[in-house]
Design a protein around this motif. Structure first.
Motif, PDB file in Angstrom:
ATOM      1  N   PRO A  17       0.841  -1.197   0.000  1.00  9.69           N
ATOM      2  CA  PRO A  17       0.000   0.000   0.000  1.00  9.69           C
ATOM      3  C   PRO A  17       0.878   1.250   0.000  1.00  9.69           C
ATOM      4  O   PRO A  17       1.968   1.262   0.560  1.00  9.69           O
ATOM      5  CB  PRO A  17      -0.798  -0.123   1.296  1.00  9.69           C
ATOM      6  CG  PRO A  17       0.019  -1.025   2.163  1.00  9.69           C
ATOM      7  CD  PRO A  17       0.741  -1.954   1.240  1.00  9.69           C
ATOM      8  N   LYS A  18       0.394   2.312  -0.643  1.00 10.20           N
ATOM      9  CA  LYS A  18       1.185   3.538  -0.743  1.00 10.20           C
ATOM     10  C   LYS A  18       1.112   4.372   0.537  1.00 10.20           C
ATOM     11  O   LYS A  18       1.897   5.273   0.739  1.00 10.20           O
ATOM     12  CB  LYS A  18       0.703   4.357  -1.936  1.00 10.20           C
ATOM     13  CG  LYS A  18       0.935   3.658  -3.272  1.00 10.20           C
ATOM     14  CD  LYS A  18       0.444   4.494  -4.429  1.00 10.20           C
ATOM     15  CE  LYS A  18       0.671   3.771  -5.759  1.00 10.20           C
ATOM     16  NZ  LYS A  18       0.172   4.549  -6.907  1.00 10.20           N
ATOM     17  N   ALA A  63      -4.273   3.071   2.717  1.00  9.49           N
ATOM     18  CA  ALA A  63      -4.513   2.437   1.415  1.00  9.49           C
ATOM     19  C   ALA A  63      -5.243   1.110   1.605  1.00  9.49           C
ATOM     20  O   ALA A  63      -5.237   0.541   2.688  1.00  9.49           O
ATOM     21  CB  ALA A  63      -3.189   2.213   0.691  1.00  9.49           C
ATOM     22  N   PRO A  64      -5.878   0.606   0.536  1.00  8.05           N
ATOM     23  CA  PRO A  64      -6.540  -0.701   0.631  1.00  8.05           C
ATOM     24  C   PRO A  64      -5.537  -1.796   0.974  1.00  8.05           C
ATOM     25  O   PRO A  64      -4.333  -1.628   0.776  1.00  8.05           O
ATOM     26  CB  PRO A  64      -7.108  -0.913  -0.786  1.00  8.05           C
ATOM     27  CG  PRO A  64      -7.179   0.447  -1.369  1.00  8.05           C
ATOM     28  CD  PRO A  64      -6.037   1.218  -0.772  1.00  8.05           C
ATOM     29  N   PRO A  65      -6.003  -2.923   1.485  1.00  7.41           N
ATOM     30  CA  PRO A  65      -5.072  -4.012   1.817  1.00  7.41           C
ATOM     31  C   PRO A  65      -4.246  -4.430   0.602  1.00  7.41           C
ATOM     32  O   PRO A  65      -4.760  -4.492  -0.509  1.00  7.41           O
ATOM     33  CB  PRO A  65      -6.011  -5.144   2.254  1.00  7.41           C
ATOM     34  CG  PRO A  65      -7.278  -4.469   2.628  1.00  7.41           C
ATOM     35  CD  PRO A  65      -7.383  -3.259   1.754  1.00  7.41           C
ATOM     36  N   LYS A 101      -2.107  -6.913 -12.237  1.00  9.71           N
ATOM     37  CA  LYS A 101      -2.901  -5.682 -12.355  1.00  9.71           C
ATOM     38  C   LYS A 101      -4.021  -5.573 -11.322  1.00  9.71           C
ATOM     39  O   LYS A 101      -4.699  -4.553 -11.255  1.00  9.71           O
ATOM     40  CB  LYS A 101      -3.510  -5.598 -13.753  1.00  9.71           C
ATOM     41  CG  LYS A 101      -2.481  -5.311 -14.839  1.00  9.71           C
ATOM     42  CD  LYS A 101      -3.137  -5.177 -16.207  1.00  9.71           C
ATOM     43  CE  LYS A 101      -2.099  -4.828 -17.279  1.00  9.71           C
ATOM     44  NZ  LYS A 101      -2.725  -4.707 -18.614  1.00  9.71           N
ATOM     45  N   LEU A 102      -4.237  -6.647 -10.542  1.00 12.56           N
ATOM     46  CA  LEU A 102      -5.287  -6.562  -9.531  1.00 12.56           C
ATOM     47  C   LEU A 102      -4.939  -5.476  -8.504  1.00 12.56           C
ATOM     48  O   LEU A 102      -3.847  -5.472  -7.942  1.00 12.56           O
ATOM     49  CB  LEU A 102      -5.435  -7.907  -8.824  1.00 12.56           C
ATOM     50  CG  LEU A 102      -5.979  -9.069  -9.653  1.00 12.56           C
ATOM     51  CD1 LEU A 102      -5.916 -10.349  -8.843  1.00 12.56           C
ATOM     52  CD2 LEU A 102      -7.398  -8.795 -10.106  1.00 12.56           C
ATOM     53  N   PRO A 103      -5.858  -4.531  -8.239  1.00 13.18           N
ATOM     54  CA  PRO A 103      -5.554  -3.473  -7.268  1.00 13.18           C
ATOM     55  C   PRO A 103      -5.409  -4.021  -5.860  1.00 13.18           C
ATOM     56  O   PRO A 103      -4.536  -3.644  -5.112  1.00 13.18           O
ATOM     57  CB  PRO A 103      -6.764  -2.537  -7.379  1.00 13.18           C
ATOM     58  CG  PRO A 103      -7.862  -3.374  -7.942  1.00 13.18           C
ATOM     59  CD  PRO A 103      -7.191  -4.387  -8.847  1.00 13.18           C
TER      60      PRO A 103
END
Length: 214
Positions: A117-118, A122-124, A209-211
Motif C-alpha cells: 500500500p502507498k 490504502a486498501p489491503p 494488475k489486480l488493485p
C-alpha cells in the motif's frame, strides 16, 4: 509441548487436516481474472523464454534455482511484477501456527510478491506466493507447501493467488477465506504448448494488475 513440522514434509491430506482447508472444484481463470491479448513484443519475448528453457531441458534436468532464473524471473518481469509498488522477496522464513492443533508448521518460501500500500490508509495489499521445484519433480509434489504458505497470507487478506512450477508446468491456485478456508486449482499450463504459454503470461499480467484482493 508444541510439535514443529516442516511444510516440505506434509502431504495434501495433512494440509487439509491441519489447516482445515477444503478443496473446491477446479475453476477457470476467467472466473476471477480479465485476460487481455498479448502484444507482438510480448509474444516474441515469450518464445525466447520457452526456447531458452527447452535448450537447457534437452541437456539435463534443470535445478530449482535455474528454473527461477530461466523462466520465472523473465516471465514476472514481462508481466509487470518488477514495477512499483510491487515488491519481491525470496526465501523468507515464515512460521505458521495452527491454533487448534498442538503443532507449529514452518517453512521457507521461494518467492513472495507483495503489492505494498502507498499509505497507511490504502486498501489491503495483495500477496502472490510462488513455489518452485526442479524440472524432474512433478508440480503436484509442491502443492502442499504452496497451500501452507499461501494459507498464512489469508491472515492479511481474504484471497490469495499461488503458483507452483517446475519450469515446464505451471499450477495456479486460488485460496479464499470466508467461513471456511478453501482453494481451487486452475487448469494446468504447459510452457511447451502454444495456447498454454500465451495464457500463462496473460494470467500473470492479470494477477499483477489486480488493485487488491477482495
Amino acid at each position: 509441548m508444541t510439535l514443529t513440522v516442516e511444510a516440505s514434509s506434509l502431504s495434501l491430506n495433512d494440509v487439509h487436516r491441519f489447516l482445515k482447508l477444503e478443496e473446491l472444484s477446479t475453476a477457470s481463470f476467467t472466473e476471477f481474472l480479465n485476460l487481455e491479448p498479448l502484444t507482438e513484443f510480448e509474444q516474441q519475448d515469450l518464445l525466447r523464454i520457452r526456447n531458452d528453457f527447452r535448450r537447457y531441458l534437452r541437456l539435463s534436468k534443470i535445478s530449482e534455482g535455474l528454473v527461477k532464473f530461466l523462466t520465472l524471473a523473465p516471465l514476472m518481469r514481462l508481466a509487470g511484477f518488477y514495477d512499483v509498488p510491487i515488491r519481491l522477496t525470496m526465501e523468507d522464513s515464515i512460521p505458521i501456527a495452527v491454533d487448534d492443533e498442538d503443532r507449529r508448521i514452518t517453512g521457507r518460501m521461494d518467492i513472495l510478491a507483495i503489492n505494498s500500500p502507498k499509505s497507511d490508509i490504502a486498501p489491503p495489499f495483495w500477496v502472490v506466493v510462488i513455489e518452485t521445484k526442479n524440472s524432474a519433480i512433478d508440480v503436484g509434489e509442491g502443492l502442499p507447501q504452496l497451500l501452507t504458505y499461501a494459507f498464512k497470507s489469508l491472515n492479511q487478506q481474504t484471497s490469495v493467488w499461488g503458483l507452483v512450477t517446475n519450469g515446464l508446468r505451471y499450477q495456479f491456485v486460488y485460496l479464499t477465506h470466508d467461513q471456511q478456508p478453501t482453494y481451487q486449482l486452475m487448469p494446468l499450463l504447459n510452457l511447451n504448448e502454444s495456447p498454454d504459454v500465451i495464457e500463462l503470461l496473460q494470467v500473470l499480467k492479470a494477477i499483477c494488475k489486480l488493485p487488491n484482493f477482495q
